[in-house]
Design a protein around this motif. Structure first.
Motif, PDB file in Angstrom:
ATOM      1  N   HIS A   1     -16.868  64.749  52.398  1.00  0.00           N
ATOM      2  CA  HIS A   1     -17.854  65.660  53.924  1.00  0.00           C
ATOM      3  C   HIS A   1     -19.093  66.394  53.488  1.00  0.00           C
ATOM      4  CE1 HIS A   1     -13.623  63.706  55.705  1.00  0.00           C
ATOM      5  NE2 HIS A   1     -13.046  64.561  54.688  1.00  0.00           N
ATOM      6  N   VAL A   2     -20.054  65.541  55.270  1.00  0.00           N
ATOM      7  CA  VAL A   2     -21.077  66.842  54.617  1.00  0.00           C
ATOM      8  C   VAL A   2     -20.647  67.576  55.749  1.00  0.00           C
ATOM      9  CG1 VAL A   2     -23.067  66.136  55.076  1.00  0.00           C
ATOM     10  CG2 VAL A   2     -22.416  64.345  53.699  1.00  0.00           C
ATOM     11  N   LEU A   3     -20.844  68.639  55.408  1.00  0.00           N
ATOM     12  CA  LEU A   3     -21.023  69.107  56.823  1.00  0.00           C
ATOM     13  C   LEU A   3     -22.215  70.363  57.094  1.00  0.00           C
ATOM     14  CD1 LEU A   3     -18.031  71.189  56.160  1.00  0.00           C
ATOM     15  CD2 LEU A   3     -18.492  69.318  57.500  1.00  0.00           C
ATOM     16  N   TRP A   4     -22.753  70.560  58.608  1.00  0.00           N
ATOM     17  CA  TRP A   4     -24.450  71.591  58.625  1.00  0.00           C
ATOM     18  C   TRP A   4     -23.382  72.566  59.253  1.00  0.00           C
ATOM     19  CZ3 TRP A   4     -28.443  69.195  56.396  1.00  0.00           C
ATOM     20  CH2 TRP A   4     -28.607  67.635  55.598  1.00  0.00           C
ATOM     21  N   MET A   5     -23.893  73.496  58.622  1.00  0.00           N
ATOM     22  CA  MET A   5     -23.437  74.952  58.872  1.00  0.00           C
ATOM     23  C   MET A   5     -24.551  76.112  59.271  1.00  0.00           C
ATOM     24  SD  MET A   5     -20.051  75.567  57.261  1.00  0.00           S
ATOM     25  CE  MET A   5     -18.908  76.147  58.402  1.00  0.00           C
ATOM     26  N   SER A   6     -24.415  77.485  59.354  1.00  0.00           N
ATOM     27  CA  SER A   6     -25.261  78.316  60.146  1.00  0.00           C
ATOM     28  C   SER A   6     -24.521  79.287  59.089  1.00  0.00           C
ATOM     29  CB  SER A   6     -25.016  78.839  61.565  1.00  0.00           C
ATOM     30  OG  SER A   6     -25.769  77.667  62.169  1.00  0.00           O
TER      31      SER A   6
ATOM     32  N   GLN B   1     -33.219  76.941  52.334  1.00  0.00           N
ATOM     33  CA  GLN B   1     -34.211  77.095  53.007  1.00  0.00           C
ATOM     34  C   GLN B   1     -34.865  77.146  51.133  1.00  0.00           C
ATOM     35  OE1 GLN B   1     -31.882  79.019  53.184  1.00  0.00           O
ATOM     36  NE2 GLN B   1     -31.537  80.466  52.403  1.00  0.00           N
ATOM     37  N   LYS B   2     -34.236  76.329  49.833  1.00  0.00           N
ATOM     38  CA  LYS B   2     -34.760  77.322  48.502  1.00  0.00           C
ATOM     39  C   LYS B   2     -35.291  75.372  48.049  1.00  0.00           C
ATOM     40  CE  LYS B   2     -33.664  80.802  48.129  1.00  0.00           C
ATOM     41  NZ  LYS B   2     -32.249  81.238  47.663  1.00  0.00           N
ATOM     42  N   ASN B   3     -34.658  73.933  48.303  1.00  0.00           N
ATOM     43  CA  ASN B   3     -34.874  73.182  48.107  1.00  0.00           C
ATOM     44  C   ASN B   3     -34.740  72.139  49.287  1.00  0.00           C
ATOM     45  OD1 ASN B   3     -36.364  71.630  45.387  1.00  0.00           O
ATOM     46  ND2 ASN B   3     -34.458  71.147  44.667  1.00  0.00           N
ATOM     47  N   LEU B   4     -33.960  72.147  50.551  1.00  0.00           N
ATOM     48  CA  LEU B   4     -34.227  70.794  51.568  1.00  0.00           C
ATOM     49  C   LEU B   4     -34.680  71.542  52.770  1.00  0.00           C
ATOM     50  CD1 LEU B   4     -32.187  69.008  52.127  1.00  0.00           C
ATOM     51  CD2 LEU B   4     -30.264  70.847  52.877  1.00  0.00           C
ATOM     52  N   GLY B   5     -35.287  72.269  53.188  1.00  0.00           N
ATOM     53  CA  GLY B   5     -34.986  72.296  54.737  1.00  0.00           C
ATOM     54  C   GLY B   5     -36.018  73.883  54.934  1.00  0.00           C
ATOM     55  N   PRO B   6     -36.057  74.356  55.748  1.00  0.00           N
ATOM     56  CA  PRO B   6     -36.314  75.591  56.819  1.00  0.00           C
ATOM     57  C   PRO B   6     -35.042  76.534  56.572  1.00  0.00           C
ATOM     58  CG  PRO B   6     -36.626  73.583  58.257  1.00  0.00           C
ATOM     59  CD  PRO B   6     -35.757  73.336  57.186  1.00  0.00           C
ATOM     60  N   ALA B   7     -35.431  77.382  56.488  1.00  0.00           N
ATOM     61  CA  ALA B   7     -34.220  78.159  56.457  1.00  0.00           C
ATOM     62  C   ALA B   7     -32.998  77.836  57.966  1.00  0.00           C
ATOM     63  CB  ALA B   7     -34.426  80.218  56.625  1.00  0.00           C
ATOM     64  N   GLY B   8     -32.048  78.195  58.160  1.00  0.00           N
ATOM     65  CA  GLY B   8     -30.997  78.916  59.645  1.00  0.00           C
ATOM     66  C   GLY B   8     -29.969  77.198  59.841  1.00  0.00           C
ATOM     67  N   VAL B   9     -29.988  76.274  58.564  1.00  0.00           N
ATOM     68  CA  VAL B   9     -28.983  75.539  58.391  1.00  0.00           C
ATOM     69  C   VAL B   9     -28.428  75.379  56.445  1.00  0.00           C
ATOM     70  CG1 VAL B   9     -30.200  73.510  57.623  1.00  0.00           C
ATOM     71  CG2 VAL B   9     -28.268  73.226  58.387  1.00  0.00           C
ATOM     72  N   THR B  10     -27.630  75.415  56.314  1.00  0.00           N
ATOM     73  CA  THR B  10     -26.351  75.333  55.103  1.00  0.00           C
ATOM     74  C   THR B  10     -25.314  74.524  55.468  1.00  0.00           C
ATOM     75  OG1 THR B  10     -26.063  77.715  55.064  1.00  0.00           O
ATOM     76  CG2 THR B  10     -24.993  76.586  53.672  1.00  0.00           C
ATOM     77  N   ALA B  11     -26.001  73.101  53.778  1.00  0.00           N
ATOM     78  CA  ALA B  11     -25.363  71.749  53.124  1.00  0.00           C
ATOM     79  C   ALA B  11     -24.151  72.481  52.697  1.00  0.00           C
ATOM     80  CB  ALA B  11     -25.992  70.996  52.956  1.00  0.00           C
ATOM     81  N   VAL B  12     -22.705  71.774  53.087  1.00  0.00           N
ATOM     82  CA  VAL B  12     -21.820  71.651  52.660  1.00  0.00           C
ATOM     83  C   VAL B  12     -21.201  70.680  52.334  1.00  0.00           C
ATOM     84  CG1 VAL B  12     -19.822  73.078  52.449  1.00  0.00           C
ATOM     85  CG2 VAL B  12     -21.316  73.824  54.154  1.00  0.00           C
ATOM     86  N   ILE B  13     -20.770  70.326  51.327  1.00  0.00           N
ATOM     87  CA  ILE B  13     -20.240  68.880  51.309  1.00  0.00           C
ATOM     88  C   ILE B  13     -18.960  68.922  50.095  1.00  0.00           C
ATOM     89  CG2 ILE B  13     -20.447  67.150  48.907  1.00  0.00           C
ATOM     90  CD1 ILE B  13     -22.913  67.295  50.752  1.00  0.00           C
ATOM     91  N   VAL B  14     -17.849  69.022  50.900  1.00  0.00           N
ATOM     92  CA  VAL B  14     -16.348  69.227  50.838  1.00  0.00           C
ATOM     93  C   VAL B  14     -15.541  67.759  50.628  1.00  0.00           C
ATOM     94  CG1 VAL B  14     -16.003  69.443  53.274  1.00  0.00           C
ATOM     95  CG2 VAL B  14     -14.607  70.209  51.280  1.00  0.00           C
TER      96      VAL B  14
ATOM     97  N   ASP C   1     -13.886  77.266  60.090  1.00  0.00           N
ATOM     98  CA  ASP C   1     -12.637  76.588  59.886  1.00  0.00           C
ATOM     99  C   ASP C   1     -13.188  75.402  59.075  1.00  0.00           C
ATOM    100  OD1 ASP C   1     -10.426  74.550  59.584  1.00  0.00           O
ATOM    101  OD2 ASP C   1      -9.236  75.558  60.660  1.00  0.00           O
ATOM    102  N   TYR C   2     -13.735  74.865  58.272  1.00  0.00           N
ATOM    103  CA  TYR C   2     -14.134  73.817  57.618  1.00  0.00           C
ATOM    104  C   TYR C   2     -13.588  72.153  58.480  1.00  0.00           C
ATOM    105  CZ  TYR C   2     -16.194  76.320  54.000  1.00  0.00           C
ATOM    106  OH  TYR C   2     -17.178  76.975  53.114  1.00  0.00           O
ATOM    107  N   ARG C   3     -12.469  72.297  58.975  1.00  0.00           N
ATOM    108  CA  ARG C   3     -12.024  71.130  59.395  1.00  0.00           C
ATOM    109  C   ARG C   3     -12.521  71.021  60.903  1.00  0.00           C
ATOM    110  NH1 ARG C   3      -5.764  72.751  58.910  1.00  0.00           N
ATOM    111  NH2 ARG C   3      -6.891  74.633  59.698  1.00  0.00           N
ATOM    112  N   ASN C   4     -12.683  71.611  61.469  1.00  0.00           N
ATOM    113  CA  ASN C   4     -13.296  71.716  62.440  1.00  0.00           C
ATOM    114  C   ASN C   4     -14.933  70.769  62.511  1.00  0.00           C
ATOM    115  OD1 ASN C   4     -11.520  72.084  64.194  1.00  0.00           O
ATOM    116  ND2 ASN C   4     -11.915  74.406  64.336  1.00  0.00           N
ATOM    117  N   PHE C   5     -15.722  71.039  61.302  1.00  0.00           N
ATOM    118  CA  PHE C   5     -16.958  70.601  61.458  1.00  0.00           C
ATOM    119  C   PHE C   5     -17.166  69.499  60.628  1.00  0.00           C
ATOM    120  CE2 PHE C   5     -19.852  74.478  61.951  1.00  0.00           C
ATOM    121  CZ  PHE C   5     -19.576  75.665  62.376  1.00  0.00           C
ATOM    122  N   ILE C   6     -15.589  68.721  59.989  1.00  0.00           N
ATOM    123  CA  ILE C   6     -15.180  67.947  59.889  1.00  0.00           C
ATOM    124  C   ILE C   6     -15.127  66.868  60.875  1.00  0.00           C
ATOM    125  CG2 ILE C   6     -13.868  66.294  58.769  1.00  0.00           C
ATOM    126  CD1 ILE C   6     -12.925  68.369  56.620  1.00  0.00           C
ATOM    127  N   LYS C   7     -13.859  67.307  61.590  1.00  0.00           N
ATOM    128  CA  LYS C   7     -13.500  66.463  63.231  1.00  0.00           C
ATOM    129  C   LYS C   7     -14.999  66.569  64.061  1.00  0.00           C
ATOM    130  CE  LYS C   7     -10.359  68.001  66.311  1.00  0.00           C
ATOM    131  NZ  LYS C   7      -9.672  69.490  65.782  1.00  0.00           N
TER     132      LYS C   7
END
Ligand SMILES: *Cc1c(COP(=O)(O)O)cnc(C)c1O
Length: 360
Positions: A67-72, A191-204, A221-227
């Motif tokens: 799953h691809v999640l976008w978190m803060s 903010q290093k190699n993808l975009g502006p600061a403020g979001v974190t990509a998570v692959i789970v 809870d990662y499951r809420n971000f998936i759902k």
């Protein structure tokens, strides 16, 4: 004057991405509205999020059960979210101590389970990557930092492991192809190699989740971000948009193989000059451990007094962000995906010129 941005993060983004992103702030797709003032549930942002997810899946070749999640909260929040979601009390997680960020991840994990630090390069100020042995099959996962942003080391090959890898890829995410099947979870502050600061990509991977007994607050809870497809609450709309533009740019420029080819060429160019130039020396001496993203170097013996002057020369020539991390000193050239080879060449020329003048 054109600036060459060697900053470690927030860092350089592709010029084409910045141009498009700037337009969207004022007038998104001719709507007469800024992307910043559109509902995150509306068709415009829905399309952006879908495209970001699809591009991520395509570039990383993600199987269905990832799953691809976008978190803060940055990569720093993942330091506790990972063990909180993955590790039962009493269960063991293996960690590698290869830098300041790894050390912080270890500290946070200790609150949630048993942490075994199976290798550390701390006694040598993190200037190499330690050999890994004794990865217990009992461990729930093995935590790695793929690229150590501050010290300039990077796992060229990921260690073989019987347990799933969990990896902080903040500073080399999408810089090269990876074998996704070895990974249970990957996270990266944008903010290093993808975009502006403020979001974190998570692959789970699905099977990493759902085994802990503790109460997980909804937003943790990662499951809420998936759902909820990363929309349980208002997501960081603009950082996700700019990240999507970068993903498009990566695809257009040869995908992860294309990134890797260019990153290898850029790093080779710079390390070659550092190794050749008598005024400078590399911090990481083993070429196999050297980062293709963050190139750390110092003045060679006898030339230490020239450090400030070289930084001034860099500044005068439109090169910014070259001072090393305060804990290491010297210089650090961060040459992420978006850094053109011509900028690396400009730095190399400046180093050669500086040496000629000083040795004359
Ligand atoms: C920058 C960095 C972090 C910290 O990221 P935040 O998003 O500021 O929390 C963590 N790990 C690595 C490898 C980094 O380079």
């Amino acid at each position: 004057m054109k600036q060459h941005n060697f900053s470690a993060g927030p860092a350089i983004l592709p010029a084409a991405v910045l141009k498009e992103a700037a337009k969207a702030v004022v007038n998104y797709q001719g709507m007469g509205l800024s992307l910043l003032e559109l509902s995150h549930r509306g068709p415009e942002f829905t399309a952006i999020l879908e495209e970001a997810n699809a591009l991520m899946r395509e570039l990383l070749e993600l199987p269905e059960d990832y799953h691809v999640l976008w978190m803060s909260g940055g990569a720093s929040s993942q330091f506790f979210l990972v063990p909180m979601n993955l590790l039962k009390e009493g269960e063991v997680a293996a960690y590698t101590d290869t830098g300041t960020w790894a050390d912080k991840a270890i500290k946070e994990a200790k609150a949630f389970g048993k942490v075994e630090v199976i290798a550390s390069s701390k006694p040598e100020n993190y200037t190499y990557l330690p050999k890994l042995s004794n990865i217990s099959k009992e461990a729930k996962y093995l935590h790695l930092t793929s690229n150590n942003t501050i010290y300039g080391t990077q796992w060229a090959k990921f260690p073989k492991s019987l347990v799933p890898l969990v990896c902080d890829m903040s500073s080399d995410f999408l810089s090269r192809p990876i074998d996704i099947h070895s990974f249970g979870l990957i996270y990266a502050g944008a903010q290093k190699n993808l975009g502006p600061a403020g979001v974190t990509a998570v692959i789970v991977r699905e099977d990493m989740l759902g085994t802990v007994d503790r109460h997980l607050p909804s937003m943790l809870d990662y499951r809420n971000f998936i759902k909820e497809n990363s929309m349980y609450n208002t997501p960081p709309v603009y950082p996700i948009y700019v990240s999507m533009l970068t993903l498009r740019w990566i695809k257009k420029n040869g995908g992860l193989k294309g990134m890797q080819r260019k990153n290898k060429a850029k790093a080779a160019l710079l390390y070659q000059e550092i190794d050749r130039n008598p005024l400078f020396k590399a911090v990481v001496t083993n070429p196999a451990d050297r980062s293709l993203m963050n190139v750390c170097f110092v003045m060679a013996e006898g030339y230490e007094g020239l450090e400030k002057e070289f930084l001034q020369v860099c500044k005068a020539n439109g090169m910014s962000g070259l001072a090393g991390h305060r804990s290491v000193g010297g210089f650090r050239a961060s040459i992420y995906n978006a850094m053109p080879k011509s900028s690396v060449q400009a730095l190399v020329d400046l180093m050669a010129d500086f040496a000629r003048k000083k040795q004359a």
